[in-house]
Scaffold this motif. Sequence first.
Motif, PDB file in Angstrom:
ATOM      1  N   LEU A  38       0.825  -1.210   0.000  1.00 43.97           N
ATOM      2  CA  LEU A  38       0.000   0.000   0.000  1.00 43.97           C
ATOM      3  C   LEU A  38       0.857   1.258   0.000  1.00 43.97           C
ATOM      4  O   LEU A  38       0.528   2.253  -0.656  1.00 43.97           O
ATOM      5  CB  LEU A  38      -0.946  -0.015   1.194  1.00 43.97           C
ATOM      6  N   THR A  39       1.967   1.221   0.719  1.00 46.19           N
ATOM      7  CA  THR A  39       2.866   2.384   0.751  1.00 46.19           C
ATOM      8  C   THR A  39       3.475   2.637  -0.624  1.00 46.19           C
ATOM      9  O   THR A  39       3.570   3.782  -1.073  1.00 46.19           O
ATOM     10  CB  THR A  39       3.963   2.171   1.798  1.00 46.19           C
ATOM     11  N   LEU A  40       3.880   1.573  -1.300  1.00 46.58           N
ATOM     12  CA  LEU A  40       4.434   1.717  -2.646  1.00 46.58           C
ATOM     13  C   LEU A  40       3.407   2.297  -3.606  1.00 46.58           C
ATOM     14  O   LEU A  40       3.713   3.193  -4.402  1.00 46.58           O
ATOM     15  CB  LEU A  40       4.931   0.359  -3.157  1.00 46.58           C
ATOM     16  N   LEU A  41       2.198   1.811  -3.532  1.00 44.52           N
ATOM     17  CA  LEU A  41       1.139   2.313  -4.404  1.00 44.52           C
ATOM     18  C   LEU A  41       0.814   3.771  -4.108  1.00 44.52           C
ATOM     19  O   LEU A  41       0.632   4.580  -5.023  1.00 44.52           O
ATOM     20  CB  LEU A  41      -0.108   1.439  -4.264  1.00 44.52           C
ATOM     21  N   GLU A  42       0.757   4.103  -2.831  1.00 42.01           N
ATOM     22  CA  GLU A  42       0.458   5.492  -2.453  1.00 42.01           C
ATOM     23  C   GLU A  42       1.582   6.431  -2.883  1.00 42.01           C
ATOM     24  O   GLU A  42       1.342   7.612  -3.169  1.00 42.01           O
ATOM     25  CB  GLU A  42       0.247   5.587  -0.944  1.00 42.01           C
ATOM     26  N   THR A  43       2.793   5.925  -2.964  1.00 41.95           N
ATOM     27  CA  THR A  43       3.942   6.762  -3.316  1.00 41.95           C
ATOM     28  C   THR A  43       4.123   6.909  -4.821  1.00 41.95           C
ATOM     29  O   THR A  43       4.453   8.002  -5.300  1.00 41.95           O
ATOM     30  CB  THR A  43       5.228   6.161  -2.720  1.00 41.95           C
ATOM     31  N   TYR A  44       3.873   5.836  -5.592  1.00 41.76           N
ATOM     32  CA  TYR A  44       4.288   5.828  -6.994  1.00 41.76           C
ATOM     33  C   TYR A  44       3.159   5.724  -8.022  1.00 41.76           C
ATOM     34  O   TYR A  44       3.385   5.986  -9.199  1.00 41.76           O
ATOM     35  CB  TYR A  44       5.270   4.677  -7.239  1.00 41.76           C
ATOM     36  N   SER A  45       1.959   5.341  -7.613  1.00 37.82           N
ATOM     37  CA  SER A  45       0.902   5.124  -8.601  1.00 37.82           C
ATOM     38  C   SER A  45       0.526   6.415  -9.318  1.00 37.82           C
ATOM     39  O   SER A  45       0.435   7.492  -8.714  1.00 37.82           O
ATOM     40  CB  SER A  45      -0.345   4.538  -7.926  1.00 37.82           C
ATOM     41  N   LEU A  46       0.273   6.306 -10.602  1.00 34.79           N
ATOM     42  CA  LEU A  46      -0.089   7.450 -11.429  1.00 34.79           C
ATOM     43  C   LEU A  46      -1.345   8.137 -10.901  1.00 34.79           C
ATOM     44  O   LEU A  46      -1.459   9.368 -10.908  1.00 34.79           O
ATOM     45  CB  LEU A  46      -0.308   6.987 -12.875  1.00 34.79           C
ATOM     46  N   ASP A  52      -8.815   8.151  -1.650  1.00 34.13           N
ATOM     47  CA  ASP A  52      -8.848   8.469  -0.224  1.00 34.13           C
ATOM     48  C   ASP A  52      -8.087   7.352   0.486  1.00 34.13           C
ATOM     49  O   ASP A  52      -8.629   6.285   0.764  1.00 34.13           O
ATOM     50  CB  ASP A  52     -10.302   8.533   0.255  1.00 34.13           C
ATOM     51  N   TRP A  53      -6.803   7.594   0.780  1.00 36.51           N
ATOM     52  CA  TRP A  53      -5.949   6.515   1.267  1.00 36.51           C
ATOM     53  C   TRP A  53      -6.333   5.987   2.642  1.00 36.51           C
ATOM     54  O   TRP A  53      -6.325   4.764   2.851  1.00 36.51           O
ATOM     55  CB  TRP A  53      -4.482   6.947   1.219  1.00 36.51           C
ATOM     56  N   PRO A  54      -6.687   6.825   3.601  1.00 31.31           N
ATOM     57  CA  PRO A  54      -7.137   6.257   4.878  1.00 31.31           C
ATOM     58  C   PRO A  54      -8.335   5.328   4.700  1.00 31.31           C
ATOM     59  O   PRO A  54      -8.398   4.250   5.305  1.00 31.31           O
ATOM     60  CB  PRO A  54      -7.488   7.494   5.708  1.00 31.31           C
ATOM     61  N   GLN A  55      -9.274   5.740   3.848  1.00 30.95           N
ATOM     62  CA  GLN A  55     -10.454   4.907   3.617  1.00 30.95           C
ATOM     63  C   GLN A  55     -10.082   3.621   2.894  1.00 30.95           C
ATOM     64  O   GLN A  55     -10.552   2.529   3.232  1.00 30.95           O
ATOM     65  CB  GLN A  55     -11.484   5.680   2.793  1.00 30.95           C
ATOM     66  N   LEU A  56      -9.190   3.727   1.882  1.00 31.39           N
ATOM     67  CA  LEU A  56      -8.793   2.536   1.139  1.00 31.39           C
ATOM     68  C   LEU A  56      -8.042   1.554   2.043  1.00 31.39           C
ATOM     69  O   LEU A  56      -8.279   0.340   1.986  1.00 31.39           O
ATOM     70  CB  LEU A  56      -7.915   2.919  -0.055  1.00 31.39           C
ATOM     71  N   ARG A  57      -7.141   2.073   2.871  1.00 29.44           N
ATOM     72  CA  ARG A  57      -6.417   1.196   3.789  1.00 29.44           C
ATOM     73  C   ARG A  57      -7.380   0.465   4.726  1.00 29.44           C
ATOM     74  O   ARG A  57      -7.231  -0.740   4.975  1.00 29.44           O
ATOM     75  CB  ARG A  57      -5.401   1.991   4.602  1.00 29.44           C
ATOM     76  N   GLN A  58      -8.367   1.197   5.219  1.00 27.74           N
ATOM     77  CA  GLN A  58      -9.348   0.580   6.121  1.00 27.74           C
ATOM     78  C   GLN A  58     -10.102  -0.535   5.400  1.00 27.74           C
ATOM     79  O   GLN A  58     -10.289  -1.637   5.935  1.00 27.74           O
ATOM     80  CB  GLN A  58     -10.327   1.632   6.625  1.00 27.74           C
ATOM     81  N   THR A  59     -10.520  -0.260   4.170  1.00 32.73           N
ATOM     82  CA  THR A  59     -11.257  -1.260   3.395  1.00 32.73           C
ATOM     83  C   THR A  59     -10.390  -2.482   3.110  1.00 32.73           C
ATOM     84  O   THR A  59     -10.839  -3.625   3.222  1.00 32.73           O
ATOM     85  CB  THR A  59     -11.742  -0.650   2.064  1.00 32.73           C
ATOM     86  N   VAL A  60      -9.142  -2.240   2.739  1.00 29.37           N
ATOM     87  CA  VAL A  60      -8.236  -3.341   2.415  1.00 29.37           C
ATOM     88  C   VAL A  60      -8.006  -4.219   3.639  1.00 29.37           C
ATOM     89  O   VAL A  60      -8.019  -5.460   3.556  1.00 29.37           O
ATOM     90  CB  VAL A  60      -6.897  -2.794   1.872  1.00 29.37           C
ATOM     91  N   TYR A  61      -7.832  -3.605   4.800  1.00 30.39           N
ATOM     92  CA  TYR A  61      -7.590  -4.403   6.001  1.00 30.39           C
ATOM     93  C   TYR A  61      -8.840  -5.157   6.438  1.00 30.39           C
ATOM     94  O   TYR A  61      -8.743  -6.248   7.024  1.00 30.39           O
ATOM     95  CB  TYR A  61      -7.040  -3.524   7.127  1.00 30.39           C
ATOM     96  N   GLN A  62      -9.995  -4.610   6.140  1.00 28.41           N
ATOM     97  CA  GLN A  62     -11.221  -5.356   6.402  1.00 28.41           C
ATOM     98  C   GLN A  62     -11.276  -6.604   5.526  1.00 28.41           C
ATOM     99  O   GLN A  62     -11.659  -7.686   5.981  1.00 28.41           O
ATOM    100  CB  GLN A  62     -12.440  -4.472   6.152  1.00 28.41           C
ATOM    101  N   ILE A 295       3.966  -1.128 -10.949  1.00 32.41           N
ATOM    102  CA  ILE A 295       3.022  -0.020 -10.815  1.00 32.41           C
ATOM    103  C   ILE A 295       3.120   0.900 -12.026  1.00 32.41           C
ATOM    104  O   ILE A 295       4.220   1.274 -12.452  1.00 32.41           O
ATOM    105  CB  ILE A 295       3.316   0.788  -9.536  1.00 32.41           C
ATOM    106  N   ALA A 296       1.978   1.272 -12.578  1.00 32.62           N
ATOM    107  CA  ALA A 296       1.943   2.279 -13.630  1.00 32.62           C
ATOM    108  C   ALA A 296       2.109   3.655 -12.976  1.00 32.62           C
ATOM    109  O   ALA A 296       1.240   4.102 -12.225  1.00 32.62           O
ATOM    110  CB  ALA A 296       0.623   2.209 -14.390  1.00 32.62           C
ATOM    111  N   GLY A 297       3.254   4.285 -13.260  1.00 29.60           N
ATOM    112  CA  GLY A 297       3.544   5.543 -12.582  1.00 29.60           C
ATOM    113  C   GLY A 297       3.741   6.735 -13.493  1.00 29.60           C
ATOM    114  O   GLY A 297       3.837   7.872 -13.021  1.00 29.60           O
ATOM    115  N   MET A 298       3.821   6.497 -14.801  1.00 33.46           N
ATOM    116  CA  MET A 298       4.067   7.577 -15.747  1.00 33.46           C
ATOM    117  C   MET A 298       3.188   7.401 -16.986  1.00 33.46           C
ATOM    118  O   MET A 298       2.743   6.303 -17.293  1.00 33.46           O
ATOM    119  CB  MET A 298       5.544   7.603 -16.176  1.00 33.46           C
TER     120      MET A 298
END
Length: 347
Positions: A38-46, A52-62, A295-298
């Motif tokens: 998740l950290t890699l995606l939040e840092t590099y994804s296009l 909404d990363w807090p919400q996505l992290r919560q959903t993923v952990y659920q 990750i698609a970043g560019m």
Amino acid sequence: MKNLGLLVFLFIVTQAARAQTAPAALPDSVKAFLDKSLTLLETYSLERGTVDWPQLRQTVYQKAQGAQSVRELLPIYPFVFEQLKDDHGWLTYKGKTYKWRNPACTPYANTVVKAALAKKPGVLVKMLPGNIGYVQLPGINAGGSLQAMRDAALVVQDSLCRLNPDKAKAWIIDLRLNDGGAMAPMVAGIAPLIGDGYLGGFVDKDGKPDQQWYLKQGNFYMDTMRVTTLQNRCPVRKTNKPVAVLLSGMTASSGEIVAISLKGRPTTRFFGEPTYGATTANESYRISGNSYLTIAGMQETDRNKVVYRSSIVPDELVTGGDNFTDLSKDTKVAAALKWLKTARKTK
């Protein structure tokens, strides 16, 4: 007292049931794997800024609740890529890939092209009637090493040199079977036909330039790094001859980069079907062991700074009619030849 005893009994039973149904905590190694992803995606994804990363992290952990191994996390990754609208990225785990396939991305269902791809075609160079050179350039998987890319570029160049490119009055570059791979050997391999210069580059989501690619003295450069080491085996006197480019719905990824490298070139026209639409630049990041997140970043731009966010649309739409065994019966080749006849007269 009887009622009190009953209540105590019910409380114990309820707590026991909850203990049995409550998901076990993620083991440290599993949690670390998911956190790093998740950290890699939040840092590099296009498209990282659209989430909404807090919400996505919560959903993923659920969704990950109860997982006791990385293998049990794998079904989550297509969901995460979907949230980022990244159908070009993937997770590699124990040799298998896990990705999201965008249902909106439905390339032309061209059964002839798919059947030809299944035969794993190689580079084909031949002369068509009227001294029109034809290059079938499929995807080239060079294995990732620098030497492998240099060897692959040499294969393409040698195929051209056996024909003597100077004899051709114009060219057809067929990318219909090019489903990706390594961009450098493909672009460098056809350098004698398209000439030196700036061809394109990568930009971030805000259009800020990143890496740029060039041809210099027939070799592929990424910024100032020389990737290929081709010698000028068959010098071509003219690199400004008309070029027709053939596309299909299976032209993808680095195959699309080759097409973008030809966009904006004078006397160049595109025929066929819209490409697959994987016009993003990927970067792979190691999570652990042999597990990588790609990750698609560019995004990609051509020599005129035009950004490609999805499919490359041909100048002349020609659907179906492909015939790789008899090019004289191929409707896309026929359309290209018709235009080249006119382009040569006006050149």
